[in-house]
Design a protein around this motif. Structure first.
Motif, short mmCIF file in Angstrom:
data_model
loop_
_atom_site.label_atom_id
_atom_site.label_comp_id
_atom_site.label_asym_id
_atom_site.label_seq_id
_atom_site.Cartn_x
_atom_site.Cartn_y
_atom_site.Cartn_z
N THR A 66 4.54 -12.85 -9.37
CA THR A 66 4.67 -11.41 -9.12
C THR A 66 6.15 -11.01 -9.15
OG1 THR A 66 4.42 -11.94 -6.77
CG2 THR A 66 2.48 -11.09 -7.88
N HIS A 83 -7.64 -17.90 -5.39
CA HIS A 83 -6.72 -17.05 -4.64
C HIS A 83 -7.35 -16.57 -3.33
CE1 HIS A 83 -5.49 -12.79 -3.76
NE2 HIS A 83 -4.36 -13.44 -3.56
N ARG A 87 -5.88 -17.28 0.40
CA ARG A 87 -5.43 -16.12 1.19
C ARG A 87 -6.18 -16.04 2.52
NH1 ARG A 87 -4.14 -10.30 -0.30
NH2 ARG A 87 -5.62 -9.07 0.87
N GLY A 244 7.26 -12.08 3.13
CA GLY A 244 6.44 -10.87 3.07
C GLY A 244 6.62 -9.96 4.27
N GLY A 245 6.81 -10.57 5.46
CA GLY A 245 6.80 -9.75 6.67
C GLY A 245 8.15 -9.28 7.15
N THR A 248 10.30 -5.82 4.35
CA THR A 248 9.40 -4.68 4.20
C THR A 248 9.25 -3.90 5.52
OG1 THR A 248 7.67 -6.29 4.58
CG2 THR A 248 8.01 -5.58 2.30
N ARG A 297 2.85 -8.02 -12.75
CA ARG A 297 1.68 -8.71 -13.29
C ARG A 297 2.03 -9.16 -14.72
NH1 ARG A 297 0.52 -8.35 -8.67
NH2 ARG A 297 -1.40 -7.56 -7.74
N ALA A 350 1.51 1.89 -1.03
CA ALA A 350 2.64 1.11 -0.51
C ALA A 350 2.27 -0.36 -0.28
CB ALA A 350 3.15 1.72 0.79
N PHE A 351 1.00 -0.64 0.00
CA PHE A 351 0.57 -2.02 0.23
C PHE A 351 -0.14 -2.60 -0.99
CE2 PHE A 351 0.63 -0.43 4.74
CZ PHE A 351 1.64 -1.28 5.19
N HIS A 356 -4.86 -8.60 -4.35
CA HIS A 356 -3.59 -9.08 -3.78
C HIS A 356 -2.98 -8.08 -2.79
CE1 HIS A 356 -2.93 -12.69 -6.28
NE2 HIS A 356 -3.75 -12.04 -7.10
N CYS A 358 -1.69 -6.06 0.36
CA CYS A 358 -0.98 -6.74 1.44
C CYS A 358 -1.87 -7.10 2.64
CB CYS A 358 0.16 -5.84 1.91
SG CYS A 358 1.09 -6.63 3.23
N SER A 364 2.04 -4.78 10.22
CA SER A 364 3.23 -3.92 10.19
C SER A 364 2.90 -2.55 10.77
CB SER A 364 3.84 -3.83 8.80
OG SER A 364 2.87 -3.53 7.89
C1 HEM Z 1 5.68 -2.29 5.63
C2 HEM Z 1 5.40 -3.56 5.50
C3 HEM Z 1 4.88 -4.20 4.25
C4 HEM Z 1 4.82 -3.72 2.95
C5 HEM Z 1 5.27 -2.36 2.43
C6 HEM Z 1 4.22 -4.77 2.14
C7 HEM Z 1 3.95 -4.65 0.78
C8 HEM Z 1 3.18 -5.55 0.06
C9 HEM Z 1 2.64 -5.31 -1.25
C10 HEM Z 1 2.87 -4.04 -2.09
C11 HEM Z 1 1.93 -6.41 -1.61
C12 HEM Z 1 1.08 -6.58 -2.87
C13 HEM Z 1 1.55 -7.64 -3.79
C14 HEM Z 1 0.82 -7.65 -5.11
O1 HEM Z 1 -0.09 -6.88 -5.39
O2 HEM Z 1 1.22 -8.50 -5.92
C15 HEM Z 1 2.04 -7.36 -0.52
C16 HEM Z 1 1.48 -8.62 -0.51
C17 HEM Z 1 1.67 -9.54 0.48
N1 HEM Z 1 2.23 -9.29 1.72
FE1 HEM Z 1 2.99 -7.56 2.38
N2 HEM Z 1 3.97 -5.86 2.93
C18 HEM Z 1 4.34 -5.55 4.23
C19 HEM Z 1 4.21 -6.36 5.34
C20 HEM Z 1 3.76 -7.65 5.33
C21 HEM Z 1 3.65 -8.51 6.49
C22 HEM Z 1 3.97 -8.08 7.93
C23 HEM Z 1 3.20 -9.73 6.04
C24 HEM Z 1 2.92 -10.99 6.81
C25 HEM Z 1 3.59 -11.40 7.83
C26 HEM Z 1 3.03 -9.62 4.59
C27 HEM Z 1 2.62 -10.65 3.77
C28 HEM Z 1 2.20 -10.47 2.45
C29 HEM Z 1 1.62 -11.53 1.63
C30 HEM Z 1 1.42 -12.99 2.05
C31 HEM Z 1 1.29 -10.94 0.39
C32 HEM Z 1 0.66 -11.64 -0.82
C33 HEM Z 1 -0.84 -11.35 -0.80
C34 HEM Z 1 -1.59 -11.88 -2.00
O3 HEM Z 1 -1.02 -12.06 -3.08
O4 HEM Z 1 -2.81 -12.08 -1.85
N3 HEM Z 1 3.37 -8.36 4.20
N4 HEM Z 1 2.78 -6.79 0.49
#
Ligand code: HEM
Length: 407
Positions: A66, A83, A87, A244-245, A248, A297, A350-351, A356, A358, A364
Protein backbone atom coordinates in the motif's frame (compact mmCIF):
# COMPACT_ATOMS: atom_id res chain seq x y z
CA UNK A 1 2.05 10.29 -21.55
CA UNK A 2 -0.24 13.18 -22.58
CA UNK A 3 0.22 16.50 -20.75
CA UNK A 4 -3.40 16.54 -19.61
CA UNK A 5 -2.66 13.49 -17.44
CA UNK A 6 0.24 15.12 -15.58
CA UNK A 7 -0.14 16.03 -11.93
CA UNK A 8 2.34 16.37 -9.08
CA UNK A 9 0.94 16.05 -5.52
CA UNK A 10 4.44 16.84 -4.22
CA UNK A 11 4.90 20.32 -5.69
CA UNK A 12 5.03 23.18 -3.19
CA UNK A 13 1.53 24.51 -3.98
CA UNK A 14 -0.09 21.06 -3.75
CA UNK A 15 1.67 20.34 -0.45
CA UNK A 16 0.48 23.67 0.98
CA UNK A 17 -3.08 23.27 -0.29
CA UNK A 18 -3.94 19.82 -1.70
CA UNK A 19 -7.66 20.70 -1.99
CA UNK A 20 -7.44 23.30 -4.82
CA UNK A 21 -5.53 20.88 -7.03
CA UNK A 22 -8.08 18.13 -6.39
CA UNK A 23 -10.93 20.53 -7.24
CA UNK A 24 -9.44 21.69 -10.55
CA UNK A 25 -8.59 18.11 -11.58
CA UNK A 26 -12.16 16.99 -10.92
CA UNK A 27 -13.33 19.68 -13.37
CA UNK A 28 -10.67 18.98 -16.04
CA UNK A 29 -9.61 15.33 -16.06
CA UNK A 30 -10.44 13.18 -13.02
CA UNK A 31 -7.55 10.76 -13.66
CA UNK A 32 -3.86 11.74 -13.45
CA UNK A 33 -0.46 10.13 -13.80
CA UNK A 34 2.35 11.11 -11.42
CA UNK A 35 5.78 10.52 -12.93
CA UNK A 36 8.01 12.89 -10.94
CA UNK A 37 8.51 10.25 -8.26
CA UNK A 38 11.00 7.38 -8.13
CA UNK A 39 8.02 5.03 -8.48
CA UNK A 40 5.29 6.44 -10.79
CA UNK A 41 1.58 6.03 -10.04
CA UNK A 42 -1.95 6.94 -11.15
CA UNK A 43 -4.47 9.02 -9.19
CA UNK A 44 -8.26 9.41 -9.25
CA UNK A 45 -10.05 12.52 -7.97
CA UNK A 46 -13.76 11.71 -7.80
CA UNK A 47 -15.43 10.15 -4.77
CA UNK A 48 -17.25 7.55 -6.91
CA UNK A 49 -14.08 6.40 -8.76
CA UNK A 50 -12.04 6.23 -5.53
CA UNK A 51 -14.72 4.26 -3.68
CA UNK A 52 -15.23 1.88 -6.61
CA UNK A 53 -11.50 1.12 -6.77
CA UNK A 54 -11.28 0.48 -3.00
CA UNK A 55 -14.15 -2.01 -3.29
CA UNK A 56 -13.13 -3.71 -6.57
CA UNK A 57 -10.47 -6.12 -5.28
CA UNK A 58 -10.55 -8.14 -8.51
CA UNK A 59 -9.09 -5.16 -10.40
CA UNK A 60 -7.22 -3.30 -7.63
CA UNK A 61 -5.21 -5.34 -5.16
CA UNK A 62 -3.38 -4.52 -1.92
CA UNK A 63 -1.23 -7.63 -2.46
CA UNK A 64 1.71 -5.62 -3.91
CA UNK A 65 1.76 -3.21 -0.98
CA UNK A 66 0.00 0.00 0.00
CA UNK A 67 2.88 2.30 -0.93
CA UNK A 68 4.13 3.34 -4.42
CA UNK A 69 6.84 0.66 -4.40
CA UNK A 70 6.15 -3.02 -5.11
CA UNK A 71 6.30 -5.04 -1.90
CA UNK A 72 6.12 -8.69 -0.96
CA UNK A 73 2.65 -9.93 0.06
CA UNK A 74 2.65 -10.61 3.81
CA UNK A 75 0.30 -9.93 6.72
CA UNK A 76 -2.07 -7.00 6.16
CA UNK A 77 -0.64 -6.66 2.65
CA UNK A 78 -2.66 -9.52 1.16
CA UNK A 79 -6.07 -10.28 -0.35
CA UNK A 80 -9.12 -12.41 0.38
CA UNK A 81 -9.38 -15.02 3.11
CA UNK A 82 -5.66 -14.91 3.91
CA UNK A 83 -5.89 -11.19 4.65
CA UNK A 84 -9.15 -11.47 6.64
CA UNK A 85 -7.81 -14.26 8.87
CA UNK A 86 -4.59 -12.38 9.56
CA UNK A 87 -6.41 -9.12 10.30
CA UNK A 88 -8.92 -10.83 12.64
CA UNK A 89 -6.12 -12.00 14.97
CA UNK A 90 -5.44 -8.35 15.85
CA UNK A 91 -8.78 -6.69 15.11
CA UNK A 92 -10.61 -8.37 17.99
CA UNK A 93 -8.64 -6.24 20.46
CA UNK A 94 -10.20 -3.22 18.75
CA UNK A 95 -13.82 -4.39 19.13
CA UNK A 96 -16.25 -2.31 21.22
CA UNK A 97 -16.18 -4.85 24.11
CA UNK A 98 -12.40 -5.00 24.23
CA UNK A 99 -12.04 -1.23 23.99
CA UNK A 100 -14.51 -0.70 26.85
CA UNK A 101 -12.17 -2.78 29.01
CA UNK A 102 -9.20 -0.54 28.08
CA UNK A 103 -11.05 2.77 28.38
CA UNK A 104 -10.15 3.54 32.04
CA UNK A 105 -6.45 3.02 31.27
CA UNK A 106 -6.63 5.15 28.12
CA UNK A 107 -8.38 7.88 30.13
CA UNK A 108 -5.66 7.73 32.77
CA UNK A 109 -2.92 8.02 30.11
CA UNK A 110 -4.67 11.09 28.68
CA UNK A 111 -5.10 12.73 32.11
CA UNK A 112 -1.43 12.09 32.91
CA UNK A 113 -0.22 13.56 29.62
CA UNK A 114 -2.47 16.57 30.07
CA UNK A 115 -1.12 17.10 33.62
CA UNK A 116 2.40 17.19 32.13
CA UNK A 117 1.38 19.63 29.41
CA UNK A 118 -0.49 21.99 31.74
CA UNK A 119 2.41 21.93 34.22
CA UNK A 120 4.45 23.72 31.54
CA UNK A 121 2.47 26.91 32.17
CA UNK A 122 0.51 29.28 29.94
CA UNK A 123 2.26 28.56 26.63
CA UNK A 124 2.39 25.00 25.31
CA UNK A 125 2.97 23.16 22.03
CA UNK A 126 0.00 20.84 21.48
CA UNK A 127 1.80 18.57 19.01
CA UNK A 128 4.97 17.95 21.05
CA UNK A 129 3.47 18.14 24.53
CA UNK A 130 0.32 16.08 24.02
CA UNK A 131 -0.75 14.93 20.54
CA UNK A 132 2.49 13.06 19.83
CA UNK A 133 3.18 11.18 23.10
CA UNK A 134 -0.43 10.25 23.93
CA UNK A 135 -1.22 7.91 20.96
CA UNK A 136 2.23 6.31 21.34
CA UNK A 137 1.35 5.52 24.97
CA UNK A 138 -2.02 4.02 23.96
CA UNK A 139 -0.60 1.84 21.17
CA UNK A 140 2.18 0.71 23.53
CA UNK A 141 -0.41 -0.31 26.12
CA UNK A 142 -2.25 -2.47 23.58
CA UNK A 143 0.97 -3.91 22.16
CA UNK A 144 2.27 -4.71 25.66
CA UNK A 145 5.50 -2.68 25.48
CA UNK A 146 6.77 0.15 27.72
CA UNK A 147 6.16 3.63 26.30
CA UNK A 148 8.68 5.59 28.42
CA UNK A 149 11.01 5.84 25.43
CA UNK A 150 8.28 7.26 23.24
CA UNK A 151 10.74 9.39 21.26
CA UNK A 152 12.36 6.20 19.95
CA UNK A 153 9.01 4.50 19.22
CA UNK A 154 7.76 7.59 17.43
CA UNK A 155 10.99 7.97 15.45
CA UNK A 156 10.80 4.33 14.34
CA UNK A 157 7.17 4.67 13.47
CA UNK A 158 7.81 7.80 11.34
CA UNK A 159 10.87 6.32 9.67
CA UNK A 160 9.11 3.06 8.78
CA UNK A 161 6.30 5.09 7.25
CA UNK A 162 8.50 7.56 5.33
CA UNK A 163 11.25 5.17 4.23
CA UNK A 164 8.69 2.52 3.25
CA UNK A 165 7.86 4.85 0.37
CA UNK A 166 10.97 3.70 -1.40
CA UNK A 167 13.38 6.63 -1.33
CA UNK A 168 16.22 4.84 0.43
CA UNK A 169 16.16 1.10 0.79
CA UNK A 170 19.34 0.84 2.91
CA UNK A 171 17.98 3.34 5.45
CA UNK A 172 14.65 1.49 5.54
CA UNK A 173 16.36 -1.85 6.17
CA UNK A 174 18.41 -0.38 9.04
CA UNK A 175 15.27 0.84 10.86
CA UNK A 176 13.40 -2.34 9.95
CA UNK A 177 16.10 -4.50 11.58
CA UNK A 178 16.23 -2.31 14.71
CA UNK A 179 12.45 -2.61 15.12
CA UNK A 180 12.58 -6.38 14.45
CA UNK A 181 15.20 -6.79 17.21
CA UNK A 182 13.05 -4.73 19.56
CA UNK A 183 9.89 -6.81 18.98
CA UNK A 184 11.84 -10.10 18.92
CA UNK A 185 12.88 -9.44 22.53
CA UNK A 186 9.23 -9.27 23.66
CA UNK A 187 8.19 -12.26 21.52
CA UNK A 188 11.00 -14.34 23.04
CA UNK A 189 9.90 -13.35 26.57
CA UNK A 190 6.41 -14.68 25.78
CA UNK A 191 7.84 -17.88 24.31
CA UNK A 192 9.87 -18.39 27.50
CA UNK A 193 6.70 -18.02 29.61
CA UNK A 194 4.97 -20.67 27.48
CA UNK A 195 7.98 -23.00 27.77
CA UNK A 196 7.98 -22.53 31.55
CA UNK A 197 4.32 -23.63 31.59
CA UNK A 198 5.25 -26.66 29.41
CA UNK A 199 3.14 -25.41 26.52
CA UNK A 200 4.49 -26.55 23.18
CA UNK A 201 1.46 -25.56 21.09
CA UNK A 202 0.42 -21.96 21.82
CA UNK A 203 -3.31 -21.26 21.44
CA UNK A 204 -5.42 -18.07 21.56
CA UNK A 205 -6.76 -19.30 24.96
CA UNK A 206 -3.27 -18.76 26.43
CA UNK A 207 -3.58 -14.99 25.84
CA UNK A 208 -4.65 -13.37 29.11
CA UNK A 209 -4.08 -16.62 31.03
CA UNK A 210 -0.50 -17.87 30.66
CA UNK A 211 0.54 -14.75 28.74
CA UNK A 212 -0.25 -11.05 29.22
CA UNK A 213 -3.39 -9.86 27.43
CA UNK A 214 -1.88 -7.84 24.57
CA UNK A 215 -1.01 -7.78 20.85
CA UNK A 216 2.45 -9.34 21.34
CA UNK A 217 0.73 -12.38 22.90
CA UNK A 218 -1.83 -12.39 20.04
CA UNK A 219 1.09 -12.49 17.60
CA UNK A 220 2.58 -15.49 19.43
CA UNK A 221 -0.67 -17.46 19.93
CA UNK A 222 -2.87 -16.34 17.02
CA UNK A 223 -4.40 -19.01 14.82
CA UNK A 224 -3.67 -18.34 11.13
CA UNK A 225 -4.79 -20.84 8.49
CA UNK A 226 -4.46 -23.66 11.03
CA UNK A 227 -0.94 -22.70 12.12
CA UNK A 228 0.96 -20.15 14.25
CA UNK A 229 2.35 -16.99 12.65
CA UNK A 230 5.93 -17.11 11.41
CA UNK A 231 8.43 -14.68 12.95
CA UNK A 232 8.34 -12.34 9.87
CA UNK A 233 4.51 -12.34 10.05
CA UNK A 234 4.59 -11.54 13.77
CA UNK A 235 7.01 -8.66 13.21
CA UNK A 236 5.11 -7.19 10.28
CA UNK A 237 1.83 -7.26 12.25
CA UNK A 238 3.34 -5.51 15.29
CA UNK A 239 5.02 -2.91 13.05
CA UNK A 240 1.73 -2.27 11.22
CA UNK A 241 -0.05 -1.64 14.50
CA UNK A 242 2.73 0.59 15.84
CA UNK A 243 2.85 2.69 12.66
CA UNK A 244 -0.93 2.67 12.01
CA UNK A 245 -1.92 4.08 15.37
CA UNK A 246 0.59 6.90 15.83
CA UNK A 247 0.92 9.75 13.33
CA UNK A 248 -2.72 9.39 12.24
CA UNK A 249 -4.23 9.90 15.71
CA UNK A 250 -1.69 12.66 16.49
CA UNK A 251 -2.87 14.46 13.35
CA UNK A 252 -6.54 13.99 14.21
CA UNK A 253 -5.97 15.74 17.56
CA UNK A 254 -3.97 18.65 16.11
CA UNK A 255 -6.14 19.10 12.99
CA UNK A 256 -9.31 19.15 15.07
CA UNK A 257 -8.02 21.66 17.65
CA UNK A 258 -6.67 23.84 14.82
CA UNK A 259 -10.06 24.01 13.07
CA UNK A 260 -11.95 24.68 16.32
CA UNK A 261 -9.58 27.38 17.53
CA UNK A 262 -8.98 29.20 14.22
CA UNK A 263 -12.64 30.31 14.55
CA UNK A 264 -13.10 30.78 18.34
CA UNK A 265 -16.90 30.73 17.93
CA UNK A 266 -16.57 27.03 16.99
CA UNK A 267 -14.71 26.29 20.23
CA UNK A 268 -17.40 28.19 22.18
CA UNK A 269 -20.15 26.09 20.56
CA UNK A 270 -18.38 22.82 21.34
CA UNK A 271 -17.84 23.95 24.95
CA UNK A 272 -21.56 24.69 25.32
CA UNK A 273 -22.70 21.32 23.90
CA UNK A 274 -19.76 18.92 24.34
CA UNK A 275 -21.69 15.65 24.39
CA UNK A 276 -23.55 16.42 21.15
CA UNK A 277 -20.85 18.33 19.27
CA UNK A 278 -17.60 16.51 20.09
CA UNK A 279 -18.51 13.38 18.05
CA UNK A 280 -19.65 15.60 15.14
CA UNK A 281 -16.49 17.72 15.33
CA UNK A 282 -14.34 14.56 15.21
CA UNK A 283 -16.11 13.24 12.09
CA UNK A 284 -16.00 16.65 10.39
CA UNK A 285 -12.27 16.88 11.12
CA UNK A 286 -11.74 13.41 9.64
CA UNK A 287 -13.70 14.48 6.55
CA UNK A 288 -12.19 17.93 6.11
CA UNK A 289 -8.61 17.05 7.14
CA UNK A 290 -8.04 13.30 6.74
CA UNK A 291 -4.71 12.41 8.45
CA UNK A 292 -3.96 9.78 5.76
CA UNK A 293 -4.45 11.66 2.49
CA UNK A 294 -4.51 8.44 0.49
CA UNK A 295 -3.64 4.76 0.10
CA UNK A 296 -2.09 2.74 -2.73
CA UNK A 297 -3.31 -0.24 -4.75
CA UNK A 298 -2.00 -2.07 -7.86
CA UNK A 299 -3.98 -3.02 -10.98
CA UNK A 300 -4.28 -6.76 -11.67
CA UNK A 301 -5.60 -6.26 -15.21
CA UNK A 302 -6.08 -3.42 -17.74
CA UNK A 303 -8.91 -1.05 -16.75
CA UNK A 304 -10.53 2.09 -18.23
CA UNK A 305 -11.57 4.94 -15.93
CA UNK A 306 -13.11 8.20 -17.22
CA UNK A 307 -12.05 7.14 -20.72
CA UNK A 308 -8.37 6.72 -19.71
CA UNK A 309 -6.79 3.30 -20.20
CA UNK A 310 -4.58 2.00 -17.39
CA UNK A 311 -2.53 -1.15 -17.92
CA UNK A 312 -1.97 -4.12 -15.61
CA UNK A 313 0.59 -3.90 -12.75
CA UNK A 314 0.21 -0.14 -12.36
CA UNK A 315 0.28 1.60 -9.00
CA UNK A 316 -2.70 3.78 -8.05
CA UNK A 317 -2.99 6.35 -5.25
CA UNK A 318 -6.53 6.65 -3.91
CA UNK A 319 -6.68 10.11 -2.33
CA UNK A 320 -9.16 9.93 0.56
CA UNK A 321 -8.68 13.70 0.80
CA UNK A 322 -10.03 14.24 -2.74
CA UNK A 323 -13.00 11.94 -2.06
CA UNK A 324 -13.80 13.84 1.16
CA UNK A 325 -13.86 17.18 -0.70
CA UNK A 326 -15.99 16.09 -3.67
CA UNK A 327 -18.90 18.58 -4.03
CA UNK A 328 -21.07 15.83 -5.57
CA UNK A 329 -21.17 14.25 -2.09
CA UNK A 330 -20.47 17.04 0.43
CA UNK A 331 -22.16 20.47 0.67
CA UNK A 332 -19.52 23.27 0.64
CA UNK A 333 -16.75 20.68 0.97
CA UNK A 334 -13.99 23.21 1.72
CA UNK A 335 -15.83 24.41 4.83
CA UNK A 336 -15.35 22.89 8.30
CA UNK A 337 -19.00 22.84 9.35
CA UNK A 338 -20.28 21.70 12.76
CA UNK A 339 -23.81 21.59 11.31
CA UNK A 340 -22.91 19.11 8.55
CA UNK A 341 -25.75 16.54 8.24
CA UNK A 342 -25.09 13.08 9.71
CA UNK A 343 -25.67 11.31 6.37
CA UNK A 344 -22.87 13.37 4.79
CA UNK A 345 -20.50 12.75 7.70
CA UNK A 346 -21.15 9.02 7.47
CA UNK A 347 -19.78 9.02 3.91
CA UNK A 348 -16.26 10.32 4.56
CA UNK A 349 -13.39 8.02 3.62
CA UNK A 350 -10.75 9.01 6.18
CA UNK A 351 -10.49 5.37 7.32
CA UNK A 352 -10.68 3.94 3.79
CA UNK A 353 -13.45 1.56 2.81
CA UNK A 354 -13.74 -2.17 2.14
CA UNK A 355 -11.63 -5.12 3.22
CA UNK A 356 -8.62 -3.03 4.32
CA UNK A 357 -10.54 -0.19 5.97
CA UNK A 358 -8.92 0.90 9.22
CA UNK A 359 -9.44 -1.56 12.09
CA UNK A 360 -8.16 1.16 14.48
CA UNK A 361 -11.03 3.57 13.72
CA UNK A 362 -13.01 2.78 16.93
CA UNK A 363 -9.84 3.17 19.02
CA UNK A 364 -8.86 6.55 17.60
CA UNK A 365 -12.45 7.81 17.89
CA UNK A 366 -12.50 6.73 21.54
CA UNK A 367 -9.09 8.32 22.26
CA UNK A 368 -9.96 11.62 20.67
CA UNK A 369 -13.43 11.82 22.29
CA UNK A 370 -11.86 11.37 25.75
CA UNK A 371 -9.19 13.93 24.94
CA UNK A 372 -11.64 16.54 23.70
CA UNK A 373 -13.82 16.13 26.78
CA UNK A 374 -10.73 16.73 28.91
CA UNK A 375 -9.63 19.78 26.89
CA UNK A 376 -13.09 21.35 27.25
CA UNK A 377 -13.10 20.68 31.01
CA UNK A 378 -9.49 21.47 31.86
CA UNK A 379 -8.48 24.22 29.41
CA UNK A 380 -11.73 25.98 28.43
CA UNK A 381 -10.06 29.33 27.66
CA UNK A 382 -7.42 27.93 25.28
CA UNK A 383 -6.45 29.99 22.20
CA UNK A 384 -4.14 29.61 19.21
CA UNK A 385 -0.82 31.31 19.87
CA UNK A 386 0.85 31.62 16.49
CA UNK A 387 0.99 29.97 13.09
CA UNK A 388 0.67 26.22 12.61
CA UNK A 389 2.92 24.15 10.35
CA UNK A 390 1.93 21.05 8.39
CA UNK A 391 3.80 17.73 8.64
CA UNK A 392 6.00 16.55 5.78
CA UNK A 393 5.11 13.95 3.16
CA UNK A 394 2.43 14.27 0.48
CA UNK A 395 0.54 11.25 1.87
CA UNK A 396 -0.13 12.69 5.33
CA UNK A 397 -1.98 15.74 6.56
CA UNK A 398 -1.50 17.01 10.09
CA UNK A 399 -0.06 19.85 12.17
CA UNK A 400 3.48 19.30 13.42
CA UNK A 401 3.34 22.67 15.24
CA UNK A 402 0.29 24.01 17.06
CA UNK A 403 1.28 26.60 19.68
CA UNK A 404 -1.44 27.27 22.27
CA UNK A 405 -2.08 29.79 25.04
CA UNK A 406 -3.92 27.96 27.79
CA UNK A 407 -5.73 30.76 29.62
C1 HEM B 1 -7.28 8.94 13.00
C2 HEM B 1 -6.68 7.79 13.07
C3 HEM B 1 -6.48 6.85 11.91
C4 HEM B 1 -6.62 7.06 10.55
C5 HEM B 1 -7.04 8.33 9.83
C6 HEM B 1 -6.30 5.80 9.90
C7 HEM B 1 -6.35 5.60 8.52
C8 HEM B 1 -6.27 4.35 7.92
C9 HEM B 1 -6.62 4.06 6.55
C10 HEM B 1 -7.11 5.10 5.53
C11 HEM B 1 -6.42 2.74 6.35
C12 HEM B 1 -6.76 1.95 5.09
C13 HEM B 1 -5.59 1.36 4.40
C14 HEM B 1 -5.93 0.76 3.05
O1 HEM B 1 -7.07 0.74 2.59
O2 HEM B 1 -4.97 0.30 2.43
C15 HEM B 1 -5.91 2.18 7.59
C16 HEM B 1 -5.55 0.86 7.78
C17 HEM B 1 -4.99 0.38 8.93
N1 HEM B 1 -4.92 1.04 10.14
FE1 HEM B 1 -5.53 2.91 10.53
N2 HEM B 1 -5.92 4.88 10.84
C18 HEM B 1 -6.04 5.47 12.09
C19 HEM B 1 -5.82 4.88 13.32
C20 HEM B 1 -5.34 3.61 13.50
C21 HEM B 1 -5.08 2.98 14.78
C22 HEM B 1 -5.33 3.65 16.14
C23 HEM B 1 -4.58 1.73 14.52
C24 HEM B 1 -4.14 0.66 15.47
C25 HEM B 1 -3.53 0.87 16.59
C26 HEM B 1 -4.56 1.57 13.07
C27 HEM B 1 -4.10 0.44 12.41
C28 HEM B 1 -4.32 0.19 11.06
C29 HEM B 1 -3.96 -1.06 10.40
C30 HEM B 1 -3.28 -2.27 11.05
C31 HEM B 1 -4.39 -0.93 9.06
C32 HEM B 1 -4.25 -1.98 7.95
C33 HEM B 1 -5.57 -2.73 7.82
C34 HEM B 1 -5.62 -3.72 6.68
O3 HEM B 1 -4.90 -3.59 5.69
O4 HEM B 1 -6.45 -4.64 6.78
N3 HEM B 1 -5.02 2.71 12.49
N4 HEM B 1 -5.86 3.19 8.54
Amino acid sequence: MSDKLKYNPMDAAALRDPWSGYASRRGECPVAHVSETEAPFWMFFKYADIRRAYLDNKTWTARYGTSPVFQKSIGFVADGKEHTEFRNIFKKRLSAASLAKFEPQVRELAERQLDLMLAKGTYVELHDDFALPFPVAVVSLLLGIPSDDYHRLKRWSDELMDLGFGQDNAAFLKVYHDVCDFFDGFIEQREALLAKANITEPKPAHVGTILPDDWISDAVCGDFQGRRLTRPEQRIALMGLLVGGNETTTSLITNLMWRLLEKPERWEKVKQHPSGLIPIAIEESLRCDPPALGMFRTSLCPVTVAGIEIGAKQKLWLPNGAANHDPEIFTNPEEFWLERPADELARHMAFGVGAHSCPGAPLSRMEVKLVMEMFVRRMPDVKLDGPTERNVGFNFWGRKKLPLKIG
